[in-house]
Design a protein around this motif. Structure first.
Motif, PDB file in Angstrom:
ATOM      1  N   GLY A   6       2.315 -39.458 -73.787  1.00  9.05           N
ATOM      2  CA  GLY A   6       1.957 -38.561 -72.700  1.00  9.05           C
ATOM      3  C   GLY A   6       2.073 -37.117 -73.120  1.00  9.05           C
ATOM      4  O   GLY A   6       1.885 -36.787 -74.285  1.00  9.05           O
ATOM      5  N   ALA A   7       2.401 -36.298 -72.178  1.00  6.86           N
ATOM      6  CA  ALA A   7       2.530 -34.869 -72.467  1.00  6.86           C
ATOM      7  C   ALA A   7       3.964 -34.458 -72.191  1.00  6.86           C
ATOM      8  O   ALA A   7       4.353 -34.263 -71.056  1.00  6.86           O
ATOM      9  CB  ALA A   7       1.566 -34.074 -71.601  1.00  6.86           C
ATOM     10  N   GLY A   8       4.741 -34.341 -73.214  1.00  6.53           N
ATOM     11  CA  GLY A   8       6.122 -33.912 -73.040  1.00  6.53           C
ATOM     12  C   GLY A   8       7.049 -34.575 -74.039  1.00  6.53           C
ATOM     13  O   GLY A   8       6.629 -35.325 -74.906  1.00  6.53           O
ATOM     14  N   MET A   9       8.306 -34.295 -73.885  1.00  7.17           N
ATOM     15  CA  MET A   9       9.316 -34.846 -74.779  1.00  7.17           C
ATOM     16  C   MET A   9       9.610 -36.301 -74.415  1.00  7.17           C
ATOM     17  O   MET A   9       9.538 -36.692 -73.270  1.00  7.17           O
ATOM     18  CB  MET A   9      10.598 -34.025 -74.691  1.00  7.17           C
ATOM     19  N   VAL A  10       9.975 -37.090 -75.434  1.00  5.41           N
ATOM     20  CA  VAL A  10      10.329 -38.488 -75.250  1.00  5.41           C
ATOM     21  C   VAL A  10      11.729 -38.693 -75.791  1.00  5.41           C
ATOM     22  O   VAL A  10      12.039 -38.257 -76.893  1.00  5.41           O
ATOM     23  CB  VAL A  10       9.343 -39.408 -76.015  1.00  5.41           C
ATOM     24  N   CYS A  11      12.584 -39.321 -74.991  1.00  6.58           N
ATOM     25  CA  CYS A  11      13.934 -39.615 -75.492  1.00  6.58           C
ATOM     26  C   CYS A  11      13.964 -41.062 -75.975  1.00  6.58           C
ATOM     27  O   CYS A  11      13.186 -41.896 -75.526  1.00  6.58           O
ATOM     28  CB  CYS A  11      14.986 -39.369 -74.418  1.00  6.58           C
ATOM     29  N   GLU A  12      14.856 -41.333 -76.900  1.00  8.94           N
ATOM     30  CA  GLU A  12      14.997 -42.682 -77.433  1.00  8.94           C
ATOM     31  C   GLU A  12      16.380 -43.203 -77.099  1.00  8.94           C
ATOM     32  O   GLU A  12      17.383 -42.553 -77.369  1.00  8.94           O
ATOM     33  CB  GLU A  12      14.811 -42.703 -78.947  1.00  8.94           C
ATOM     34  N   ALA A  13      16.439 -44.363 -76.476  1.00  9.24           N
ATOM     35  CA  ALA A  13      17.709 -45.033 -76.199  1.00  9.24           C
ATOM     36  C   ALA A  13      17.938 -46.026 -77.329  1.00  9.24           C
ATOM     37  O   ALA A  13      17.082 -46.861 -77.614  1.00  9.24           O
ATOM     38  CB  ALA A  13      17.650 -45.746 -74.859  1.00  9.24           C
ATOM     39  N   ALA A  14      19.084 -45.922 -77.976  1.00 11.75           N
ATOM     40  CA  ALA A  14      19.366 -46.787 -79.114  1.00 11.75           C
ATOM     41  C   ALA A  14      20.828 -47.217 -79.114  1.00 11.75           C
ATOM     42  O   ALA A  14      21.683 -46.558 -78.546  1.00 11.75           O
ATOM     43  CB  ALA A  14      19.052 -46.050 -80.411  1.00 11.75           C
ATOM     44  N   LYS A  15      21.084 -48.332 -79.744  1.00  6.32           N
ATOM     45  CA  LYS A  15      22.431 -48.852 -79.964  1.00  6.32           C
ATOM     46  C   LYS A  15      23.169 -49.202 -78.676  1.00  6.32           C
ATOM     47  O   LYS A  15      24.307 -48.833 -78.469  1.00  6.32           O
ATOM     48  CB  LYS A  15      23.268 -47.865 -80.792  1.00  6.32           C
ATOM     49  N   PHE A  16      22.517 -49.932 -77.794  1.00  8.96           N
ATOM     50  CA  PHE A  16      23.171 -50.457 -76.598  1.00  8.96           C
ATOM     51  C   PHE A  16      23.757 -51.823 -76.965  1.00  8.96           C
ATOM     52  O   PHE A  16      23.184 -52.860 -76.660  1.00  8.96           O
ATOM     53  CB  PHE A  16      22.172 -50.609 -75.447  1.00  8.96           C
ATOM     54  N   HIS A  17      24.887 -51.816 -77.634  1.00  6.37           N
ATOM     55  CA  HIS A  17      25.502 -53.079 -78.067  1.00  6.37           C
ATOM     56  C   HIS A  17      26.592 -53.465 -77.087  1.00  6.37           C
ATOM     57  O   HIS A  17      27.532 -52.710 -76.844  1.00  6.37           O
ATOM     58  CB  HIS A  17      26.089 -52.957 -79.476  1.00  6.37           C
ATOM     59  N   ILE A  18      26.453 -54.645 -76.517  1.00  2.00           N
ATOM     60  CA  ILE A  18      27.453 -55.190 -75.610  1.00  2.00           C
ATOM     61  C   ILE A  18      28.065 -56.402 -76.294  1.00  2.00           C
ATOM     62  O   ILE A  18      27.348 -57.267 -76.808  1.00  2.00           O
ATOM     63  CB  ILE A  18      26.810 -55.625 -74.259  1.00  2.00           C
ATOM     64  N   GLN A  19      29.384 -56.471 -76.302  1.00  2.00           N
ATOM     65  CA  GLN A  19      30.065 -57.609 -76.921  1.00  2.00           C
ATOM     66  C   GLN A  19      29.561 -58.908 -76.296  1.00  2.00           C
ATOM     67  O   GLN A  19      29.321 -58.972 -75.094  1.00  2.00           O
ATOM     68  CB  GLN A  19      31.587 -57.492 -76.729  1.00  2.00           C
ATOM     69  N   PRO A  20      29.390 -59.942 -77.102  1.00  2.00           N
ATOM     70  CA  PRO A  20      28.817 -61.197 -76.604  1.00  2.00           C
ATOM     71  C   PRO A  20      29.501 -61.760 -75.350  1.00  2.00           C
ATOM     72  O   PRO A  20      28.826 -62.243 -74.448  1.00  2.00           O
ATOM     73  CB  PRO A  20      28.968 -62.155 -77.786  1.00  2.00           C
ATOM     74  N   ASP A  21      30.805 -61.673 -75.269  1.00  2.00           N
ATOM     75  CA  ASP A  21      31.492 -62.242 -74.108  1.00  2.00           C
ATOM     76  C   ASP A  21      31.358 -61.385 -72.847  1.00  2.00           C
ATOM     77  O   ASP A  21      31.801 -61.786 -71.772  1.00  2.00           O
ATOM     78  CB  ASP A  21      32.965 -62.526 -74.416  1.00  2.00           C
ATOM     79  N   HIS A  22      30.731 -60.210 -72.975  1.00  2.00           N
ATOM     80  CA  HIS A  22      30.511 -59.342 -71.811  1.00  2.00           C
ATOM     81  C   HIS A  22      29.033 -59.222 -71.444  1.00  2.00           C
ATOM     82  O   HIS A  22      28.689 -58.489 -70.511  1.00  2.00           O
ATOM     83  CB  HIS A  22      31.086 -57.944 -72.066  1.00  2.00           C
ATOM     84  N   ARG A  23      28.173 -59.930 -72.155  1.00  2.00           N
ATOM     85  CA  ARG A  23      26.740 -59.866 -71.866  1.00  2.00           C
ATOM     86  C   ARG A  23      26.404 -60.627 -70.585  1.00  2.00           C
ATOM     87  O   ARG A  23      27.163 -61.473 -70.134  1.00  2.00           O
ATOM     88  CB  ARG A  23      25.931 -60.445 -73.032  1.00  2.00           C
ATOM     89  N   ARG A  24      25.247 -60.292 -70.000  1.00  2.00           N
ATOM     90  CA  ARG A  24      24.718 -60.929 -68.797  1.00  2.00           C
ATOM     91  C   ARG A  24      25.592 -60.670 -67.572  1.00  2.00           C
ATOM     92  O   ARG A  24      25.636 -61.459 -66.647  1.00  2.00           O
ATOM     93  CB  ARG A  24      24.529 -62.444 -68.985  1.00  2.00           C
TER      94      ARG A  24
END
Length: 68
Positions: A6-24
């Motif tokens: 598009g027209a403008g700045m784009v942010c990147e979300a990275a490294k959203f790591h959740i420990q396996p026993d805390h997922r979902r």
């Protein structure tokens, strides 16, 4: 930085790591919502969230957010 989408700045979300026993449990969604809010307040109108078939939970997370 100009967006390729598009027209403008784009942010990147990275490294959203959740420990396996805390997922979902909604933790990743809450973190992503906070990141989105921060980006909006910083003036971003587009974001990029990267995942891979090699990152466990990545595609199910995108499906929950209705991004994929």
């Amino acid at each position: 930085m100009d967006s390729a989408i598009g027209a403008g700045m784009v942010c990147e979300a990275a490294k959203f790591h959740i420990q396996p026993d805390h997922r979902r449990k909604g933790i990743g969604s809450l973190l992503y919502q906070q990141a989105e809010q921060f980006a909006r307040e910083a003036g971003y109108r587009e974001s990029y969230l990267h995942t891979s078939v090699y990152l466990p939970g990545g595609f199910p997370f995108l499906a929950v957010l209705r991004l994929w």
